[in-house]
Write a protein that holds these residues in place. Structure first.
Motif, PDB file in Angstrom:
ATOM      1  N   PRO A 281       0.671  -1.157   0.126  1.00  0.00           N
ATOM      2  CA  PRO A 281      -0.266   0.113   0.217  1.00  0.00           C
ATOM      3  C   PRO A 281       0.838   1.006   0.108  1.00  0.00           C
ATOM      4  CG  PRO A 281       0.103  -1.027   1.918  1.00  0.00           C
ATOM      5  CD  PRO A 281       0.580  -1.866   1.436  1.00  0.00           C
ATOM      6  N   TRP A 282       2.215   1.037   0.561  1.00  0.00           N
ATOM      7  CA  TRP A 282       2.874   2.530   0.396  1.00  0.00           C
ATOM      8  C   TRP A 282       3.783   3.165  -0.755  1.00  0.00           C
ATOM      9  CZ3 TRP A 282       3.220   5.443   4.547  1.00  0.00           C
ATOM     10  CH2 TRP A 282       3.087   5.054   5.779  1.00  0.00           C
ATOM     11  N   TRP A 283       3.509   1.564  -2.147  1.00  0.00           N
ATOM     12  CA  TRP A 283       3.523   1.686  -3.519  1.00  0.00           C
ATOM     13  C   TRP A 283       2.954   2.653  -4.006  1.00  0.00           C
ATOM     14  CZ3 TRP A 283       1.137  -0.706  -7.584  1.00  0.00           C
ATOM     15  CH2 TRP A 283       2.183   0.340  -8.149  1.00  0.00           C
ATOM     16  N   ALA A 284       1.272   2.632  -3.475  1.00  0.00           N
ATOM     17  CA  ALA A 284       0.899   3.219  -4.210  1.00  0.00           C
ATOM     18  C   ALA A 284       0.407   4.576  -3.780  1.00  0.00           C
ATOM     19  CB  ALA A 284      -1.034   2.438  -3.934  1.00  0.00           C
ATOM     20  N   LYS A 285       0.100   4.786  -2.457  1.00  0.00           N
ATOM     21  CA  LYS A 285       0.310   6.344  -1.802  1.00  0.00           C
ATOM     22  C   LYS A 285       1.145   6.939  -2.295  1.00  0.00           C
ATOM     23  CE  LYS A 285      -1.248   4.837   2.308  1.00  0.00           C
ATOM     24  NZ  LYS A 285      -1.460   4.645   4.115  1.00  0.00           N
ATOM     25  N   GLU A 286       2.418   6.672  -2.979  1.00  0.00           N
ATOM     26  CA  GLU A 286       3.030   7.505  -3.536  1.00  0.00           C
ATOM     27  C   GLU A 286       3.073   7.931  -4.412  1.00  0.00           C
ATOM     28  OE1 GLU A 286       7.262   5.851  -3.735  1.00  0.00           O
ATOM     29  OE2 GLU A 286       7.583   6.679  -0.900  1.00  0.00           O
ATOM     30  N   HIS A 287       2.210   6.911  -5.585  1.00  0.00           N
ATOM     31  CA  HIS A 287       1.938   6.963  -6.684  1.00  0.00           C
ATOM     32  C   HIS A 287       0.826   8.429  -6.396  1.00  0.00           C
ATOM     33  CE1 HIS A 287       3.798   4.150  -8.099  1.00  0.00           C
ATOM     34  NE2 HIS A 287       3.429   4.146  -9.371  1.00  0.00           N
ATOM     35  N   ILE A 288       0.023   8.566  -5.926  1.00  0.00           N
ATOM     36  CA  ILE A 288      -1.006   9.147  -5.538  1.00  0.00           C
ATOM     37  C   ILE A 288      -1.065  10.433  -5.131  1.00  0.00           C
ATOM     38  CG2 ILE A 288      -2.960   9.823  -3.829  1.00  0.00           C
ATOM     39  CD1 ILE A 288      -3.519   6.241  -3.183  1.00  0.00           C
ATOM     40  N   ALA A 289       0.225  10.066  -4.158  1.00  0.00           N
ATOM     41  CA  ALA A 289       0.622  11.673  -4.021  1.00  0.00           C
ATOM     42  C   ALA A 289       1.590  12.980  -4.868  1.00  0.00           C
ATOM     43  CB  ALA A 289       1.527  11.851  -2.732  1.00  0.00           C
TER      44      ALA A 289
ATOM     45  N   ILE B  55      -6.927  13.514 -20.832  1.00  0.00           N
ATOM     46  CA  ILE B  55      -7.120  11.974 -21.122  1.00  0.00           C
ATOM     47  C   ILE B  55      -5.821  10.483 -21.778  1.00  0.00           C
ATOM     48  CG2 ILE B  55      -9.135   9.814 -21.388  1.00  0.00           C
ATOM     49  CD1 ILE B  55     -10.849  12.430 -20.888  1.00  0.00           C
ATOM     50  N   LEU B  56      -5.925  10.935 -22.988  1.00  0.00           N
ATOM     51  CA  LEU B  56      -5.294  11.014 -23.494  1.00  0.00           C
ATOM     52  C   LEU B  56      -3.310  10.701 -23.005  1.00  0.00           C
ATOM     53  CD1 LEU B  56      -3.957   8.858 -26.172  1.00  0.00           C
ATOM     54  CD2 LEU B  56      -3.674  11.377 -27.722  1.00  0.00           C
ATOM     55  N   VAL B  57      -3.170  12.194 -22.872  1.00  0.00           N
ATOM     56  CA  VAL B  57      -2.222  12.292 -21.968  1.00  0.00           C
ATOM     57  C   VAL B  57      -1.638  11.141 -20.684  1.00  0.00           C
ATOM     58  CG1 VAL B  57      -0.176  13.653 -20.777  1.00  0.00           C
ATOM     59  CG2 VAL B  57      -1.584  14.047 -23.419  1.00  0.00           C
ATOM     60  N   GLY B  58      -2.676  11.469 -19.655  1.00  0.00           N
ATOM     61  CA  GLY B  58      -3.146  10.731 -18.799  1.00  0.00           C
ATOM     62  C   GLY B  58      -2.726   9.127 -18.708  1.00  0.00           C
ATOM     63  N   GLY B  59      -3.409   7.999 -19.932  1.00  0.00           N
ATOM     64  CA  GLY B  59      -3.812   7.810 -19.814  1.00  0.00           C
ATOM     65  C   GLY B  59      -1.878   6.592 -20.113  1.00  0.00           C
ATOM     66  N   ILE B  60      -1.620   7.505 -21.734  1.00  0.00           N
ATOM     67  CA  ILE B  60      -0.528   6.847 -21.603  1.00  0.00           C
ATOM     68  C   ILE B  60       1.173   6.912 -20.431  1.00  0.00           C
ATOM     69  CG2 ILE B  60       2.190   6.925 -23.185  1.00  0.00           C
ATOM     70  CD1 ILE B  60      -0.039   8.626 -25.529  1.00  0.00           C
TER      71      ILE B  60
ATOM     72  N   LEU C 181       2.945   3.955 -18.015  1.00  0.00           N
ATOM     73  CA  LEU C 181       4.441   3.709 -18.438  1.00  0.00           C
ATOM     74  C   LEU C 181       4.145   3.645 -16.811  1.00  0.00           C
ATOM     75  CD1 LEU C 181       5.184   6.066 -20.972  1.00  0.00           C
ATOM     76  CD2 LEU C 181       5.573   3.744 -21.176  1.00  0.00           C
ATOM     77  N   LEU C 182       3.832   4.478 -16.051  1.00  0.00           N
ATOM     78  CA  LEU C 182       4.137   3.879 -14.443  1.00  0.00           C
ATOM     79  C   LEU C 182       3.067   3.535 -13.830  1.00  0.00           C
ATOM     80  CD1 LEU C 182       4.107   8.608 -13.919  1.00  0.00           C
ATOM     81  CD2 LEU C 182       6.222   6.909 -14.290  1.00  0.00           C
ATOM     82  N   ARG C 183       2.209   3.005 -14.267  1.00  0.00           N
ATOM     83  CA  ARG C 183       1.534   2.292 -13.264  1.00  0.00           C
ATOM     84  C   ARG C 183       2.246   0.726 -12.740  1.00  0.00           C
ATOM     85  NH1 ARG C 183      -3.711  -0.202 -15.895  1.00  0.00           N
ATOM     86  NH2 ARG C 183      -5.163  -0.057 -14.439  1.00  0.00           N
ATOM     87  N   TYR C 184       3.088  -0.472 -13.259  1.00  0.00           N
ATOM     88  CA  TYR C 184       3.634  -1.482 -12.457  1.00  0.00           C
ATOM     89  C   TYR C 184       4.630  -1.014 -12.039  1.00  0.00           C
ATOM     90  CZ  TYR C 184      -0.280  -3.487 -14.235  1.00  0.00           C
ATOM     91  OH  TYR C 184      -2.135  -3.717 -14.663  1.00  0.00           O
ATOM     92  N   ARG C 185       5.085   0.646 -11.438  1.00  0.00           N
ATOM     93  CA  ARG C 185       6.519   0.419 -11.290  1.00  0.00           C
ATOM     94  C   ARG C 185       6.477   0.620  -9.202  1.00  0.00           C
ATOM     95  NH1 ARG C 185      10.255   4.147 -15.031  1.00  0.00           N
ATOM     96  NH2 ARG C 185      11.421   4.074 -13.496  1.00  0.00           N
ATOM     97  N   TYR C 186       7.540  -0.283  -8.763  1.00  0.00           N
ATOM     98  CA  TYR C 186       7.950   0.216  -7.257  1.00  0.00           C
ATOM     99  C   TYR C 186       7.854   1.221  -7.265  1.00  0.00           C
ATOM    100  CZ  TYR C 186       6.341  -4.658  -6.411  1.00  0.00           C
ATOM    101  OH  TYR C 186       5.800  -5.680  -6.144  1.00  0.00           O
ATOM    102  N   ILE C 187       9.717   1.887  -8.038  1.00  0.00           N
ATOM    103  CA  ILE C 187       9.839   3.281  -7.675  1.00  0.00           C
ATOM    104  C   ILE C 187       9.772   4.064  -9.075  1.00  0.00           C
ATOM    105  CG2 ILE C 187      12.548   4.101  -7.482  1.00  0.00           C
ATOM    106  CD1 ILE C 187      12.879   1.964  -5.675  1.00  0.00           C
TER     107      ILE C 187
END
Length: 128
Positions: A44-52, A87-92, A96-102
């Motif tokens: 869950p910490w990984w997801a929080k960094e992506h949110i913030a 939406i296009l830029v955010g989707g791309i 690209l960042l979705r499954y990254r730990y860092i």
């Protein structure tokens, strides 16, 4: 009236994103992962960094662009066009960042980059 509402929401989210990056209180740094990278499973910490660091600034940008696009001097299709581009830029970008730990190091605040650089190097070393 909608441009004002969207502008205020966007400005509030922008202030929140800045607070996450430069704030020194524990409340401002709720998103920082306190332990090294987990090498298995979802953390869950990984997801929080992506949110913030990704989602809040992106949504703030979206609201600010929509507020500008809805001003009376622009054509009524400008907000629709801006929304589609975002939406296009955010989707791309999100894909690209979705499954990254860092995340890429340039997304982190300067005070956290050395820690995440060490973790990135450790991940690369373990993969090799």
């Amino acid at each position: 009236m909608p441009p004002l509402i969207f502008g205020l929401i966007g400005a509030g989210l922008t202030a929140l994103a800045v607070w996450f990056r430069v704030g020194t209180s524990r409340a401002a740094r709720w998103w920082v992962r306190p332990v090294p990278v987990p090498f298995r499973g979802h953390d869950p910490w990984w997801a929080k960094e992506h949110i913030a660091l990704v989602a809040v600034p992106y949504v703030a940008q979206l609201f600010l662009l929509l507020a500008i696009g809805m001003l009376p001097q622009f054509h009524e299709m400008v907000p629709v066009f801006l929304l589609l581009i975002e939406i296009l830029v955010g989707g791309i970008g999100g894909g690209l960042l979705r499954y990254r730990y860092i995340l890429p190091l340039w997304l982190y605040p300067a005070w956290l980059r050395p820690v995440r650089a060490k973790e990135r190097d450790e991940l690369r070393r373990l993969r090799a």
